[in-house]
Design a protein around this motif. Structure first.
Motif, PDB file in Angstrom:
ATOM      1  N   ALA A 257       0.827  -1.204   0.000  1.00 55.22           N
ATOM      2  CA  ALA A 257       0.000   0.000   0.000  1.00 55.22           C
ATOM      3  C   ALA A 257       0.862   1.255   0.000  1.00 55.22           C
ATOM      4  O   ALA A 257       0.547   2.243  -0.675  1.00 55.22           O
ATOM      5  N   ILE A 258       1.964   1.229   0.750  1.00 51.35           N
ATOM      6  CA  ILE A 258       2.877   2.374   0.762  1.00 51.35           C
ATOM      7  C   ILE A 258       3.479   2.591  -0.619  1.00 51.35           C
ATOM      8  O   ILE A 258       3.591   3.728  -1.102  1.00 51.35           O
ATOM      9  N   LEU A 259       3.857   1.512  -1.284  1.00 49.04           N
ATOM     10  CA  LEU A 259       4.419   1.616  -2.635  1.00 49.04           C
ATOM     11  C   LEU A 259       3.388   2.184  -3.602  1.00 49.04           C
ATOM     12  O   LEU A 259       3.720   2.997  -4.474  1.00 49.04           O
ATOM     13  N   GLU A 266      -3.848   5.278  -7.011  1.00 47.81           N
ATOM     14  CA  GLU A 266      -5.101   5.331  -6.254  1.00 47.81           C
ATOM     15  C   GLU A 266      -4.866   5.063  -4.762  1.00 47.81           C
ATOM     16  O   GLU A 266      -5.321   4.037  -4.217  1.00 47.81           O
ATOM     17  N   PRO A 267      -4.177   5.975  -4.066  1.00 50.07           N
ATOM     18  CA  PRO A 267      -3.862   5.761  -2.647  1.00 50.07           C
ATOM     19  C   PRO A 267      -5.077   5.515  -1.770  1.00 50.07           C
ATOM     20  O   PRO A 267      -5.014   4.720  -0.823  1.00 50.07           O
ATOM     21  N   ALA A 268      -6.205   6.204  -2.047  1.00 47.41           N
ATOM     22  CA  ALA A 268      -7.404   6.016  -1.211  1.00 47.41           C
ATOM     23  C   ALA A 268      -7.896   4.574  -1.268  1.00 47.41           C
ATOM     24  O   ALA A 268      -8.299   3.998  -0.257  1.00 47.41           O
ATOM     25  N   LEU A 269      -7.856   3.971  -2.454  1.00 53.47           N
ATOM     26  CA  LEU A 269      -8.266   2.581  -2.599  1.00 53.47           C
ATOM     27  C   LEU A 269      -7.293   1.654  -1.874  1.00 53.47           C
ATOM     28  O   LEU A 269      -7.712   0.709  -1.195  1.00 53.47           O
ATOM     29  N   ALA A 270      -6.003   1.918  -2.013  1.00 56.03           N
ATOM     30  CA  ALA A 270      -4.998   1.090  -1.343  1.00 56.03           C
ATOM     31  C   ALA A 270      -5.192   1.113   0.166  1.00 56.03           C
ATOM     32  O   ALA A 270      -5.130   0.068   0.834  1.00 56.03           O
ATOM     33  N   ASN A 271      -5.472   2.288   0.743  1.00 57.09           N
ATOM     34  CA  ASN A 271      -5.682   2.386   2.188  1.00 57.09           C
ATOM     35  C   ASN A 271      -6.966   1.690   2.623  1.00 57.09           C
ATOM     36  O   ASN A 271      -7.013   1.036   3.670  1.00 57.09           O
ATOM     37  N   ALA A 272      -8.025   1.821   1.813  1.00 59.84           N
ATOM     38  CA  ALA A 272      -9.303   1.202   2.158  1.00 59.84           C
ATOM     39  C   ALA A 272      -9.197  -0.316   2.162  1.00 59.84           C
ATOM     40  O   ALA A 272      -9.656  -0.987   3.102  1.00 59.84           O
TER      41      ALA A 272
END
Length: 292
Positions: A257-259, A266-272
């Motif tokens: 997710a950090i990568l 799409e950081p928001a999707l990765a965090n979710a």
């Protein structure tokens, strides 16, 4: 495990922790605690011909997930950023921060050497090599073979894995050092899960449900089932098969997710998907263990 995770989440929301606390804890876990844990358990691993399977299975999860997400993305018209984000999180498992504590809780400390092989020779190499390639392809950036090789060879837990295998073949860790590295390695579980709790986010934006369901369906259910079938077909049995299946069933990877965030995938999707996957894994991984 649940208490440390919940404490981190509560501290993040109520106690106003200092900025950068999670990064500092992650540094300790990755560079000090995880190498110490690997060095304390790997020398006692009885070497066998079956140990290729934990590493190969984690590559199977990554490459299989990438293929599934690319095909689903074409069917639903996903952007390249979305395919990259889901691949980096759900193609890679949280086999260290959550995987090692859960394996120890479900299978005992004697199962940790196999779990460590899956983590370092499987998931970490998939992240360093395959993850770097995915990030470069879907973000339009460039990654060199030299930088990937340097990242692998200088990564402290990977160095500890090689050192542990050498020590195991030459008589083991000296008795005077064993208690020290064991105590330091024991700090991984509370600090890693506390750090995960600090970073836990559960925000699902409109239009993300299909991607999240696809990613978590693969990571928490289909991938461990595929690994079990592959292991049975290859004649793998006992702890090697079952611990490998558990590692394949772990939650999405924090580093993945950090990568994705670093490459604007799409950081928001990765965090979710990361937050939901971690919470669900505390139910799904024990269920997989019960089925095994």
């Amino acid at each position: 495990l649940v208490a440390c995770l919940a404490l981190g989440a509560l501290v993040a929301r109520l106690a106003g922790p200092p900025q950068g606390l999670a990064d500092a804890l992650n540094w300790w876990v990755v560079n000090i605690a995880l190498p110490a844990l690997v060095l304390s358990i790997v020398p006692g691993l009885p070497l066998s011909a079956e140990l290729w399977f934990p590493a190969a299975a984690m590559w199977m999860v990554f490459l299989g997930g990438w293929a599934v997400f690319a095909a689903t993305g074409r069917a639903f018209g996903w952007s390249g950023a979305r395919v990259g984000a889901i691949t980096l999180t759900c193609g890679l498992g949280n086999s260290a921060f959550i995987g090692l504590p859960l394996v120890e809780a479900l299978r005992g400390r004697e199962a940790l050497p196999i779990a460590a092989i899956a983590d370092q020779a499987g998931v970490f190499l998939s992240l360093a090599m395959g993850g770097s390639l995915v990030a470069a392809l879907y973000s339009g950036s460039h990654v060199s073979a030299a930088s990937v090789a340097r990242r692998i060879l200088l990564f402290p837990p990977f160095i500890a894995l090689i050192a542990g295998l050498v020590l195991g073949a030459t008589g083991g860790v000296p008795p005077a050092i064993q208690p020290v590295i064991t105590r330091v390695g024991d700090s991984l579980v509370p600090l890693a899960l506390f750090s995960v709790g600090l970073q836990l986010k559960l925000r699902l934006a409109p239009g993300q449900a299909t991607a999240v369901a696809t990613g978590l369906g693969w990571k928490l259910a289909l991938a461990p089932g595929l690994v079990w079938l592959a292991g049975r077909a290859a004649g793998i049995e006992g702890d090697v098969l079952e611990v490998t299946v558990l590692q394949a069933a772990m939650a999405p990877m924090i580093s993945g997710a950090i990568l994705a965030q670093q490459n604007r995938l799409e950081p928001a999707l990765a965090n979710a998907v990361l937050g939901l996957g971690i919470l669900l894994s505390f139910l799904s991984v024990p269920l997989v263990n019960r089925l095994l």
